[in-house]
Design a protein around this motif. Sequence first.
Motif, PDB file in Angstrom:
ATOM      1  N   PRO A 156       0.827  -1.205   0.000  1.00 41.95           N
ATOM      2  CA  PRO A 156       0.000   0.000   0.000  1.00 41.95           C
ATOM      3  C   PRO A 156       0.867   1.264   0.000  1.00 41.95           C
ATOM      4  CG  PRO A 156      -0.004  -1.008   2.167  1.00 41.95           C
ATOM      5  CD  PRO A 156       0.723  -1.945   1.250  1.00 41.95           C
ATOM      6  N   VAL A 157       0.350   2.279  -0.640  1.00 35.27           N
ATOM      7  CA  VAL A 157       1.025   3.571  -0.645  1.00 35.27           C
ATOM      8  C   VAL A 157       0.300   4.497   0.324  1.00 35.27           C
ATOM      9  CG1 VAL A 157       1.916   3.345  -2.975  1.00 35.27           C
ATOM     10  CG2 VAL A 157      -0.316   4.377  -2.616  1.00 35.27           C
ATOM     11  N   SER A 158       0.993   5.538   0.740  1.00 32.78           N
ATOM     12  CA  SER A 158       0.411   6.453   1.715  1.00 32.78           C
ATOM     13  C   SER A 158       0.945   7.856   1.483  1.00 32.78           C
ATOM     14  CB  SER A 158       0.778   5.985   3.126  1.00 32.78           C
ATOM     15  OG  SER A 158       0.343   6.912   4.085  1.00 32.78           O
ATOM     16  N   ARG A 159       0.088   8.827   1.727  1.00 31.55           N
ATOM     17  CA  ARG A 159       0.500  10.238   1.671  1.00 31.55           C
ATOM     18  C   ARG A 159       1.004  10.719   3.028  1.00 31.55           C
ATOM     19  NH1 ARG A 159      -4.627  10.779  -1.369  1.00 31.55           N
ATOM     20  NH2 ARG A 159      -4.064  10.851  -3.546  1.00 31.55           N
ATOM     21  N   PHE A 160       0.867   9.876   4.042  1.00 35.13           N
ATOM     22  CA  PHE A 160       1.234  10.287   5.395  1.00 35.13           C
ATOM     23  C   PHE A 160       2.680  10.745   5.523  1.00 35.13           C
ATOM     24  CE2 PHE A 160       2.535   9.701   9.782  1.00 35.13           C
ATOM     25  CZ  PHE A 160       1.554  10.419  10.445  1.00 35.13           C
ATOM     26  N   PRO A 161       3.663  10.029   4.950  1.00 35.69           N
ATOM     27  CA  PRO A 161       5.049  10.502   5.097  1.00 35.69           C
ATOM     28  C   PRO A 161       5.253  11.907   4.528  1.00 35.69           C
ATOM     29  CG  PRO A 161       5.043   8.235   4.347  1.00 35.69           C
ATOM     30  CD  PRO A 161       3.614   8.712   4.293  1.00 35.69           C
ATOM     31  N   THR A 162       4.614  12.200   3.405  1.00 36.58           N
ATOM     32  CA  THR A 162       4.733  13.537   2.817  1.00 36.58           C
ATOM     33  C   THR A 162       4.089  14.580   3.719  1.00 36.58           C
ATOM     34  OG1 THR A 162       4.699  12.578   0.605  1.00 36.58           O
ATOM     35  CG2 THR A 162       4.199  14.923   0.781  1.00 36.58           C
ATOM     36  N   ALA A 163       2.892  14.291   4.212  1.00 39.71           N
ATOM     37  CA  ALA A 163       2.204  15.232   5.098  1.00 39.71           C
ATOM     38  C   ALA A 163       3.005  15.468   6.373  1.00 39.71           C
ATOM     39  CB  ALA A 163       0.807  14.707   5.430  1.00 39.71           C
ATOM     40  N   LEU A 164       3.555  14.397   6.920  1.00 38.10           N
ATOM     41  CA  LEU A 164       4.352  14.532   8.139  1.00 38.10           C
ATOM     42  C   LEU A 164       5.607  15.353   7.886  1.00 38.10           C
ATOM     43  CD1 LEU A 164       4.809  13.726  11.107  1.00 38.10           C
ATOM     44  CD2 LEU A 164       6.032  11.712  10.248  1.00 38.10           C
ATOM     45  N   GLY A 218       8.595  20.218   8.668  1.00 35.30           N
ATOM     46  CA  GLY A 218       9.390  21.267   8.018  1.00 35.30           C
ATOM     47  C   GLY A 218       8.836  22.656   8.274  1.00 35.30           C
ATOM     48  N   VAL A 219       7.532  22.812   8.135  1.00 39.21           N
ATOM     49  CA  VAL A 219       6.894  24.117   8.381  1.00 39.21           C
ATOM     50  C   VAL A 219       7.068  24.516   9.842  1.00 39.21           C
ATOM     51  CG1 VAL A 219       4.635  25.278   8.519  1.00 39.21           C
ATOM     52  CG2 VAL A 219       5.256  23.975   6.472  1.00 39.21           C
ATOM     53  N   LEU A 220       6.885  23.573  10.733  1.00 39.22           N
ATOM     54  CA  LEU A 220       7.048  23.862  12.160  1.00 39.22           C
ATOM     55  C   LEU A 220       8.490  24.255  12.474  1.00 39.22           C
ATOM     56  CD1 LEU A 220       5.404  23.851  14.788  1.00 39.22           C
ATOM     57  CD2 LEU A 220       6.209  21.534  15.159  1.00 39.22           C
ATOM     58  N   ALA A 221       9.445  23.556  11.892  1.00 39.35           N
ATOM     59  CA  ALA A 221      10.860  23.873  12.128  1.00 39.35           C
ATOM     60  C   ALA A 221      11.196  25.272  11.612  1.00 39.35           C
ATOM     61  CB  ALA A 221      11.746  22.828  11.464  1.00 39.35           C
ATOM     62  N   VAL A 222      10.710  25.605  10.424  1.00 36.18           N
ATOM     63  CA  VAL A 222      10.954  26.946   9.875  1.00 36.18           C
ATOM     64  C   VAL A 222      10.324  28.006  10.777  1.00 36.18           C
ATOM     65  CG1 VAL A 222      10.401  28.487   7.950  1.00 36.18           C
ATOM     66  CG2 VAL A 222      11.279  26.194   7.495  1.00 36.18           C
ATOM     67  N   ALA A 223       9.125  27.741  11.269  1.00 36.03           N
ATOM     68  CA  ALA A 223       8.463  28.699  12.159  1.00 36.03           C
ATOM     69  C   ALA A 223       9.271  28.906  13.441  1.00 36.03           C
ATOM     70  CB  ALA A 223       7.052  28.217  12.490  1.00 36.03           C
ATOM     71  N   VAL A 224       9.796  27.831  14.007  1.00 34.58           N
ATOM     72  CA  VAL A 224      10.606  27.969  15.227  1.00 34.58           C
ATOM     73  C   VAL A 224      11.888  28.739  14.932  1.00 34.58           C
ATOM     74  CG1 VAL A 224      11.945  26.696  16.949  1.00 34.58           C
ATOM     75  CG2 VAL A 224       9.644  25.940  16.364  1.00 34.58           C
ATOM     76  N   VAL A 225      12.527  28.469  13.802  1.00 31.17           N
ATOM     77  CA  VAL A 225      13.745  29.198  13.426  1.00 31.17           C
ATOM     78  C   VAL A 225      13.436  30.697  13.291  1.00 31.17           C
ATOM     79  CG1 VAL A 225      15.405  29.561  11.544  1.00 31.17           C
ATOM     80  CG2 VAL A 225      14.929  27.249  12.365  1.00 31.17           C
ATOM     81  N   VAL A 226      12.355  31.023  12.636  1.00 28.59           N
ATOM     82  CA  VAL A 226      11.981  32.435  12.472  1.00 28.59           C
ATOM     83  C   VAL A 226      11.737  33.083  13.831  1.00 28.59           C
ATOM     84  CG1 VAL A 226      10.144  33.962  11.616  1.00 28.59           C
ATOM     85  CG2 VAL A 226      11.078  32.172  10.133  1.00 28.59           C
ATOM     86  N   LEU A 227      11.036  32.388  14.713  1.00 29.36           N
ATOM     87  CA  LEU A 227      10.767  32.946  16.039  1.00 29.36           C
ATOM     88  C   LEU A 227      12.049  33.134  16.833  1.00 29.36           C
ATOM     89  CD1 LEU A 227       7.536  30.984  17.005  1.00 29.36           C
ATOM     90  CD2 LEU A 227       7.725  33.378  16.326  1.00 29.36           C
TER      91      LEU A 227
END
Length: 136
Positions: free
Chosen positions: A107-115, A120-129
């Motif tokens: 089976p394939v999953s989109r979960f790894p991409t979403a995670l 990545g977005v959370l890490a960038v947000a923390v770096v900016v803060l």
Amino acid sequence: MILTDGLRSAVAAVRLWFSPARIREEGATPDYRFSLANERTFLAWLRTGLALVGGGFAVDQFLPRLHPGVRLAFTLVLLVGGALCALRAVNHWVRCERAMRRGEDLPVSRFPTALALAVGVLAVAVVVLVLLGWTG
């Protein structure tokens, strides 16, 4: 009717999580190397989930000067992400094991991409803060 069938299917899938012996009743036993690789993948997803939970606690404890709402949001995203990883791990293990026994494609999953995108977005947000000095 469709919702009921979907719910029935979901409940049946969750029941397999707790009775792996029922999975053995399907198809033929795959090469043990594949089953062991599937188990290693399962454990890797569990480690990822634990790391996300640890990251959630770290944000909560080590960024006390961050705006409380932002800190709570980051913490919750990491904790929920960790919980989803754990649930996804067992679900994916069962799905892969069944597919191998049935001789089907894995089976394939989109979960790894979403995670990956969420982390990545959370890490960038923390770096900016941190760069803006909002973390104390």
